[in-house]
Design an enzyme around this catalytic site. Structure first.
Site, PDB file in Angstrom:
ATOM      1  N   THR A 145       0.746  -0.770 -10.213  1.00  0.00           N
ATOM      2  CA  THR A 145       1.639  -1.958  -8.907  1.00  0.00           C
ATOM      3  C   THR A 145       0.494  -2.503  -7.867  1.00  0.00           C
ATOM      4  O   THR A 145      -0.783  -3.076  -8.615  1.00  0.00           O
ATOM      5  CB  THR A 145       1.421  -0.608  -7.925  1.00  0.00           C
ATOM      6  OG1 THR A 145      -0.096   0.563  -7.892  1.00  0.00           O
ATOM      7  CG2 THR A 145       2.194   1.016  -9.062  1.00  0.00           C
ATOM      8  N   ASP A 146       0.901  -3.098  -7.293  1.00  0.00           N
ATOM      9  CA  ASP A 146       0.151  -4.536  -6.007  1.00  0.00           C
ATOM     10  C   ASP A 146      -1.595  -3.473  -6.001  1.00  0.00           C
ATOM     11  O   ASP A 146      -2.244  -4.151  -5.831  1.00  0.00           O
ATOM     12  CB  ASP A 146       0.372  -4.563  -4.949  1.00  0.00           C
ATOM     13  CG  ASP A 146       1.790  -5.277  -5.156  1.00  0.00           C
ATOM     14  OD1 ASP A 146       1.900  -5.799  -6.465  1.00  0.00           O
ATOM     15  OD2 ASP A 146       2.409  -5.369  -4.376  1.00  0.00           O
ATOM     16  N   CYS A 147      -1.502  -2.064  -5.283  1.00  0.00           N
ATOM     17  CA  CYS A 147      -2.640  -1.381  -5.136  1.00  0.00           C
ATOM     18  C   CYS A 147      -3.742  -0.627  -7.046  1.00  0.00           C
ATOM     19  O   CYS A 147      -4.580  -0.381  -6.684  1.00  0.00           O
ATOM     20  CB  CYS A 147      -2.846  -0.633  -4.045  1.00  0.00           C
ATOM     21  SG  CYS A 147      -1.207   0.657  -4.459  1.00  0.00           S
ATOM     22  N   TYR A 148      -3.186  -0.688  -7.624  1.00  0.00           N
ATOM     23  CA  TYR A 148      -3.384  -0.023  -8.609  1.00  0.00           C
ATOM     24  C   TYR A 148      -3.336  -0.861  -9.859  1.00  0.00           C
ATOM     25  O   TYR A 148      -2.462  -0.627 -10.934  1.00  0.00           O
ATOM     26  CB  TYR A 148      -3.187   0.994  -8.921  1.00  0.00           C
ATOM     27  CG  TYR A 148      -3.415   2.300  -8.302  1.00  0.00           C
ATOM     28  CD1 TYR A 148      -4.832   2.273  -7.666  1.00  0.00           C
ATOM     29  CD2 TYR A 148      -2.668   2.804  -7.137  1.00  0.00           C
ATOM     30  CE1 TYR A 148      -5.099   3.616  -7.086  1.00  0.00           C
ATOM     31  CE2 TYR A 148      -2.805   3.803  -6.133  1.00  0.00           C
ATOM     32  CZ  TYR A 148      -4.166   4.098  -6.356  1.00  0.00           C
ATOM     33  OH  TYR A 148      -4.763   5.366  -4.924  1.00  0.00           O
TER      34      TYR A 148
END
Length: 402
Positions: A145-148
């Site tokens: 994901t964008d944050c992971y």
């Protein structure tokens, strides 16, 4: 007669009189309930038996770049990763899927050949390794994901390289259990171990009169927040256990005639001892966990000693035939724990050898070690913050309408 606060004060001053439950039973036989209640402040109980509804919570700490783990294997054993990004739950009875040195790309091939080999390792063994301070390999697959943004991760962990490592066990300390036999024509491999055909053997798993909850039959002393001996460290009663069934039929002495109350327990595994937390494997059934648990019973009234005076001949368990593949199996009636511990039962006129799945020897050691902790002022008693429910029924799935 006395309060927990008064008992704790005596523990702090090293003046508390602590006895194991076996010592109390012997003292009652010698001087009676009333005198024993006057002399004893705390009774310690213990068991060391398979408790497969157990597992460990682990928090790994984040990687750089961060990862949101969705699949994870710790030494080849799958760990559940369906909550926080690097929070894991490793179930004691989860079976190994591959060797810790097998490449992830080979997992499907390993799974295809899994039925051809016996796998005698599981989550309980990995938990034992970590408690012993050893390092184990970990492999993870992430959801990008964008944050992971990280897609995978491979490392080696030990209890010193992760943030949290604690046991959270949904169901421990069955108040009573069953005796397993096999009236069929082939060997059966069960959670009680191998059962030989044509009543070739019988197996029981509860240590009987020294077992914690059989000495507090209505859970008047044990509640949410009770401090316990768990795996060689301090633990706590967190909630009622799964399959908690306090409405089980009971004898006049209030002890149940079969599986009844259970407890959910929690404790910091970083302080535990592998002597009391051991992975095990039941042939043909799968991995499990042998766990030492002890509960201190404060002597608040004479009734506490009266309950603790119960003997093996006063406790019974049902003899269940596992050859019938149903949820409700036929029984051969009730037998006392005194009969079970004699090593022989007579069933339908046949002499059947009997063995315990619990270690009676180590169960006694749990009670003795807890006694020493209290005498040394290293273990204080706690007041429960709430009672364990006494009105739970047991709901089977097949009783529901379609």
């Amino acid at each position: 007669m006395r309060s927990i606060a008064e008992i704790n004060d005596k523990i702090e001053r090293r003046q508390a009189v602590v006895r194991t439950v076996e010592e109390v039973k012997a003292q009652v036989a010698e001087v009676g309930i009333a005198q024993t209640a006057k002399e004893v402040d705390v009774v310690t109980t213990g068991t060391f038996e398979p408790m497969e509804s157990s597992g460990a919570i682990l928090n790994l700490g984040q990687t750089d770049p961060p990862i949101k783990i969705r699949q994870c294997w710790i030494d080849g054993v799958p760990a559940y990763a369906g909550f926080g990004a690097v929070d894991l739950y490793l179930g004691a009875s989860q079976a190994v899927e591959y060797s810790g040195t097998t490449d992830l790309n080979d997992i499907e091939e390993v799974r295809e050949g899994a039925e051809a080999r016996v796998r005698q390792r599981g989550g309980g063994h990995v938990i034992e390794e970590l408690i012993a301070g050893r390092s184990v390999p970990l492999r993870a697959v992430g959801q990008v994901t964008d944050c992971y943004p990280r897609a995978s991760f491979e490392t080696t962990i030990s209890q010193n390289t992760i943030n949290q490592f604690y046991l959270f066990n949904p169901r421990n300390l069955y108040q009573n259990f069953i005796v397993g036999v096999n009236g069929g024509d082939r060997a059966l491999f069960t959670y009680l171990g191998p059962l030989q055909p044509r009543l070739g053997n019988a197996v029981y798993s509860n240590p009987g009169a020294i077992s914690p909850l059989l000495n507090d039959p209505d859970l008047e002393l044990v509640g949410i927040g009770t401090r316990v001996f768990l795996g060689g460290a301090i633990g706590y009663v967190a909630w009622e256990g799964t399959q908690h069934f306090p409405l089980q039929k009971r004898l006049p002495n209030r002890t149940p005639i079969g599986p009844a109350a259970t407890l959910a327990l929690v404790g910091n595994a970083k302080y535990m001892n592998p002597k009391w937390v051991r992975g095990c494997y039941l042939r043909g059934y799968g991995p499990s966990l042998m766990l030492g648990v002890g509960i201190p019973l404060p002597v608040l009234t004479e009734a506490v000693i009266a309950h603790c005076s119960v003997q093996d001949q006063d406790l019974v368990a049902p003899v269940v035939d596992f050859s019938i593949p149903r949820r409700v199996r036929p029984t051969f009636g009730l037998v006392s724990y005194a009969q079970l511990k004699s090593g022989k039962l007579i069933i339908d006129g046949k002499s059947v050898r009997v063995a315990p799945l619990a270690s009676i020897y180590l169960s006694r050691q749990v009670a003795t070690e807890l006694k020493h902790w209290i005498e040394q002022g290293a273990f204080m008693l706690t007041e429960p913050v709430a009672s364990i429910p006494n009105d739970r029924t047991f709901i089977p799935q097949d009783m529901r309408g379609s």
